[in-house]
Design a protein around this motif. Structure first.
Motif, PDB file in Angstrom:
ATOM      1  N   ASP A 102       0.851  -1.193   0.000  1.00  0.00           N
ATOM      2  CA  ASP A 102       0.000   0.000   0.000  1.00  0.00           C
ATOM      3  C   ASP A 102       0.887   1.244   0.000  1.00  0.00           C
ATOM      4  O   ASP A 102       1.713   1.388  -0.886  1.00  0.00           O
ATOM      5  CB  ASP A 102      -0.974  -0.026   1.179  1.00  0.00           C
ATOM      6  CG  ASP A 102      -1.972  -1.181   1.076  1.00  0.00           C
ATOM      7  OD1 ASP A 102      -2.257  -1.592  -0.067  1.00  0.00           O
ATOM      8  OD2 ASP A 102      -2.448  -1.658   2.118  1.00  0.00           O
ATOM      9  N   ASP A 103       0.748   2.132   1.019  1.00  0.00           N
ATOM     10  CA  ASP A 103       1.586   3.335   1.029  1.00  0.00           C
ATOM     11  C   ASP A 103       2.840   3.152   1.888  1.00  0.00           C
ATOM     12  O   ASP A 103       3.585   4.104   2.126  1.00  0.00           O
ATOM     13  CB  ASP A 103       0.790   4.543   1.524  1.00  0.00           C
ATOM     14  CG  ASP A 103       0.392   4.433   2.993  1.00  0.00           C
ATOM     15  OD1 ASP A 103       0.481   3.324   3.544  1.00  0.00           O
ATOM     16  OD2 ASP A 103       0.000   5.457   3.571  1.00  0.00           O
ATOM     17  N   ALA A 104       3.087   1.927   2.347  1.00  0.00           N
ATOM     18  CA  ALA A 104       4.257   1.636   3.183  1.00  0.00           C
ATOM     19  C   ALA A 104       5.327   0.899   2.381  1.00  0.00           C
ATOM     20  O   ALA A 104       5.064   0.348   1.306  1.00  0.00           O
ATOM     21  CB  ALA A 104       3.839   0.803   4.397  1.00  0.00           C
ATOM     22  N   VAL A 105       6.523   0.901   2.917  1.00  0.00           N
ATOM     23  CA  VAL A 105       7.624   0.114   2.377  1.00  0.00           C
ATOM     24  C   VAL A 105       8.104  -0.828   3.470  1.00  0.00           C
ATOM     25  O   VAL A 105       8.345  -0.400   4.607  1.00  0.00           O
ATOM     26  CB  VAL A 105       8.779   1.015   1.894  1.00  0.00           C
ATOM     27  CG1 VAL A 105      10.056   0.209   1.717  1.00  0.00           C
ATOM     28  CG2 VAL A 105       8.421   1.696   0.592  1.00  0.00           C
ATOM     29  N   ILE A 106       8.205  -2.101   3.143  1.00  0.00           N
ATOM     30  CA  ILE A 106       8.702  -3.092   4.092  1.00  0.00           C
ATOM     31  C   ILE A 106      10.162  -3.386   3.734  1.00  0.00           C
ATOM     32  O   ILE A 106      10.451  -4.014   2.723  1.00  0.00           O
ATOM     33  CB  ILE A 106       7.870  -4.393   4.049  1.00  0.00           C
ATOM     34  CG1 ILE A 106       6.367  -4.075   4.131  1.00  0.00           C
ATOM     35  CG2 ILE A 106       8.307  -5.320   5.160  1.00  0.00           C
ATOM     36  CD1 ILE A 106       5.946  -3.303   5.361  1.00  0.00           C
ATOM     37  N   GLU A 107      11.071  -2.885   4.563  1.00  0.00           N
ATOM     38  CA  GLU A 107      12.496  -3.106   4.334  1.00  0.00           C
ATOM     39  C   GLU A 107      12.887  -4.479   4.870  1.00  0.00           C
ATOM     40  O   GLU A 107      12.622  -4.808   6.026  1.00  0.00           O
ATOM     41  CB  GLU A 107      13.320  -2.024   5.032  1.00  0.00           C
ATOM     42  CG  GLU A 107      14.826  -2.229   4.892  1.00  0.00           C
ATOM     43  CD  GLU A 107      15.620  -1.364   5.855  1.00  0.00           C
ATOM     44  OE1 GLU A 107      16.848  -1.314   5.704  1.00  0.00           O
ATOM     45  OE2 GLU A 107      15.015  -0.760   6.771  1.00  0.00           O
ATOM     46  N   VAL A 108      13.515  -5.274   4.009  1.00  0.00           N
ATOM     47  CA  VAL A 108      14.036  -6.586   4.396  1.00  0.00           C
ATOM     48  C   VAL A 108      15.552  -6.493   4.232  1.00  0.00           C
ATOM     49  O   VAL A 108      16.039  -6.259   3.126  1.00  0.00           O
ATOM     50  CB  VAL A 108      13.452  -7.710   3.516  1.00  0.00           C
ATOM     51  CG1 VAL A 108      13.901  -9.069   4.018  1.00  0.00           C
ATOM     52  CG2 VAL A 108      11.928  -7.617   3.474  1.00  0.00           C
ATOM     53  N   ALA A 109      16.289  -6.673   5.304  1.00  0.00           N
ATOM     54  CA  ALA A 109      17.716  -6.365   5.255  1.00  0.00           C
ATOM     55  C   ALA A 109      18.509  -7.294   6.168  1.00  0.00           C
ATOM     56  O   ALA A 109      17.951  -8.114   6.902  1.00  0.00           O
ATOM     57  CB  ALA A 109      17.939  -4.911   5.659  1.00  0.00           C
ATOM     58  N   ARG A 110      19.830  -7.137   6.095  1.00  0.00           N
ATOM     59  CA  ARG A 110      20.736  -7.922   6.957  1.00  0.00           C
ATOM     60  C   ARG A 110      21.688  -6.956   7.649  1.00  0.00           C
ATOM     61  O   ARG A 110      22.373  -6.169   6.981  1.00  0.00           O
ATOM     62  CB  ARG A 110      21.509  -8.955   6.158  1.00  0.00           C
ATOM     63  CG  ARG A 110      22.286  -9.954   7.038  1.00  0.00           C
ATOM     64  CD  ARG A 110      22.772 -11.131   6.212  1.00  0.00           C
ATOM     65  NE  ARG A 110      23.520 -12.096   6.992  1.00  0.00           N
ATOM     66  CZ  ARG A 110      22.977 -13.068   7.719  1.00  0.00           C
ATOM     67  NH1 ARG A 110      21.659 -13.187   7.756  1.00  0.00           N
ATOM     68  NH2 ARG A 110      23.720 -13.914   8.404  1.00  0.00           N
ATOM     69  N   ARG A 111      21.710  -7.026   8.980  1.00  0.00           N
ATOM     70  CA  ARG A 111      22.548  -6.139   9.773  1.00  0.00           C
ATOM     71  C   ARG A 111      23.231  -6.945  10.879  1.00  0.00           C
ATOM     72  O   ARG A 111      22.572  -7.644  11.644  1.00  0.00           O
ATOM     73  CB  ARG A 111      21.713  -5.011  10.397  1.00  0.00           C
ATOM     74  CG  ARG A 111      21.038  -4.089   9.378  1.00  0.00           C
ATOM     75  CD  ARG A 111      22.043  -3.250   8.606  1.00  0.00           C
ATOM     76  NE  ARG A 111      21.390  -2.301   7.711  1.00  0.00           N
ATOM     77  CZ  ARG A 111      21.072  -2.564   6.447  1.00  0.00           C
ATOM     78  NH1 ARG A 111      21.359  -3.755   5.936  1.00  0.00           N
ATOM     79  NH2 ARG A 111      20.487  -1.637   5.702  1.00  0.00           N
ATOM     80  N   GLY A 112      24.535  -6.850  10.946  1.00  0.00           N
ATOM     81  CA  GLY A 112      25.282  -7.537  11.992  1.00  0.00           C
ATOM     82  C   GLY A 112      25.083  -9.040  11.988  1.00  0.00           C
ATOM     83  O   GLY A 112      25.087  -9.678  13.039  1.00  0.00           O
ATOM     84  N   GLY A 113      24.899  -9.610  10.792  1.00  0.00           N
ATOM     85  CA  GLY A 113      24.709 -11.050  10.673  1.00  0.00           C
ATOM     86  C   GLY A 113      23.297 -11.517  10.961  1.00  0.00           C
ATOM     87  O   GLY A 113      23.045 -12.724  11.036  1.00  0.00           O
ATOM     88  N   ASN A 114      22.356 -10.579  11.103  1.00  0.00           N
ATOM     89  CA  ASN A 114      20.963 -10.919  11.396  1.00  0.00           C
ATOM     90  C   ASN A 114      20.047 -10.397  10.294  1.00  0.00           C
ATOM     91  O   ASN A 114      20.230  -9.280   9.789  1.00  0.00           O
ATOM     92  CB  ASN A 114      20.536 -10.290  12.723  1.00  0.00           C
ATOM     93  CG  ASN A 114      21.386 -10.740  13.888  1.00  0.00           C
ATOM     94  OD1 ASN A 114      21.139 -11.771  14.491  1.00  0.00           O
ATOM     95  ND2 ASN A 114      22.409  -9.960  14.215  1.00  0.00           N
ATOM     96  N   ASP A 115      19.049 -11.195   9.940  1.00  0.00           N
ATOM     97  CA  ASP A 115      18.036 -10.740   8.989  1.00  0.00           C
ATOM     98  C   ASP A 115      16.946  -9.990   9.750  1.00  0.00           C
ATOM     99  O   ASP A 115      16.493 -10.432  10.818  1.00  0.00           O
ATOM    100  CB  ASP A 115      17.426 -11.925   8.237  1.00  0.00           C
ATOM    101  CG  ASP A 115      18.421 -12.546   7.268  1.00  0.00           C
ATOM    102  OD1 ASP A 115      19.208 -11.792   6.651  1.00  0.00           O
ATOM    103  OD2 ASP A 115      18.428 -13.781   7.129  1.00  0.00           O
ATOM    104  N   ILE A 116      16.531  -8.853   9.191  1.00  0.00           N
ATOM    105  CA  ILE A 116      15.562  -8.001   9.871  1.00  0.00           C
ATOM    106  C   ILE A 116      14.460  -7.562   8.903  1.00  0.00           C
ATOM    107  O   ILE A 116      14.639  -7.580   7.680  1.00  0.00           O
ATOM    108  CB  ILE A 116      16.215  -6.748  10.479  1.00  0.00           C
ATOM    109  CG1 ILE A 116      16.826  -5.871   9.368  1.00  0.00           C
ATOM    110  CG2 ILE A 116      17.261  -7.123  11.515  1.00  0.00           C
ATOM    111  CD1 ILE A 116      17.321  -4.520   9.862  1.00  0.00           C
ATOM    112  N   VAL A 117      13.326  -7.179   9.495  1.00  0.00           N
ATOM    113  CA  VAL A 117      12.244  -6.531   8.752  1.00  0.00           C
ATOM    114  C   VAL A 117      11.971  -5.205   9.451  1.00  0.00           C
ATOM    115  O   VAL A 117      11.758  -5.170  10.673  1.00  0.00           O
ATOM    116  CB  VAL A 117      10.978  -7.409   8.729  1.00  0.00           C
ATOM    117  CG1 VAL A 117       9.774  -6.601   8.262  1.00  0.00           C
ATOM    118  CG2 VAL A 117      11.180  -8.603   7.803  1.00  0.00           C
TER     119      VAL A 117
END
Length: 274
Positions: A102-117
């Protein structure tokens, strides 16, 4: 010799250029899907999880991040609508994918060896209430000429993060040496946003007093062939963690605490005062 009128005109031009730069900096920060729009920081595990601010059920494993969308749920990734099960695959460190919902963005990323949303919603109160960042008045004295000393080989450098227990590793290509009021100083540099540029994280004796305690950063243009560089501390800015606890910003290397008061650049955000 420059006349007083010429000197005043030069300072006015310097100030106007800084004000234009700072306005652009704040506009990027307050982007509809910028860091101020983040509503949560979700750490993924092998156990599927649902979140209130993102569609689907999320998990991660050896094959990377997976989302399973329920009937009627949809994400748009690289312009393509996605339904049902979607595999993002392994995500490289400090990389990520933005999925539109919709009007949001869901960031899917990797930081410090961890997968995050990290969902980013334009109507997040931190963003809608944003009123800018206080800063020291620009002063040409804080534009400092220095020398870049390249390491023979980039040095892997482990630093902490704004999230307790998290670490970042950067390949430091060299150091920047300079003087302020006759005092020799040195800062370890990391690769910048553009090829050849440098990024310098630091703290100083104003940190935690008038400026954000954990870190500030100065972007340094590509050094000249003889190693000459310019550090403009008037353009020392806060990292996202200065505004939100949902950022995973790196901390400066231990050697990058300056024993002087850098009364230039951005101050503690209004959001962290009091």
């Amino acid at each position: 010799m420059a006349t007083q009128e010429t000197q005043v005109a030069e300072v006015d031009a310097f100030t106007a250029e800084w004000q234009q730069w700072h306005s652009q900096q704040e506009a990027r920060l307050a982007d509809r899907h910028g860091f101020l729009a983040i509503t949560n920081l979700h750490w993924l595990t092998e156990t599927p999880q649902r979140f209130t601010d993102a569609p689907g059920t999320w998990s991660t494993g050896v094959d990377g991040v997976v989302v399973t969308l329920d009937e009627g749920e949809e994400l748009v990734i690289d312009g393509t609508p996605v339904r049902g099960r979607y595999e993002f695959g392994p995500i490289a460190e400090r990389d990520g994918v933005n999925a539109v919902w919709d009007d949001a963005v869901i960031e899917v990323a990797r930081r410090g060896g961890n997968d995050i949303v990290r969902p980013r919603h334009p109507n997040n109160q931190l963003r809608t209430d944003f009123r800018g960042t206080p800063a020291f008045a620009p002063d040409p004295k804080w534009v400092v000429t220095g020398r870049y000393v390249r390491f023979e080989q980039p040095r892997p450098t482990t630093v902490g993060a704004s999230v307790e227990g998290l670490e970042h590793v950067y390949d430091a290509p060299g150091q920047v040496e300079f003087e302020i009021d006759g005092q020799p100083l040195r800062l370890t540099a990391f690769p910048g946003k553009n090829p050849g540029d440098l990024s310098v994280l630091f703290t100083d004796t104003t940190s935690g007093v008038t400026t954000y305690a954990a870190n500030r950063v100065v972007q340094v243009p590509t050094p000249a062939a003889d190693g000459a560089v310019v550090l403009d501390f008037n353009r020392a800015v806060n990292l996202p963690c200065a505004y939100t606890d949902r950022a995973t910003c790196p901390l400066p290397p231990a050697e990058n605490r300056l024993p002087i008061a850098v009364e230039a650049g951005e101050k503690i955000p209004y959001e962290r005062q009091g």
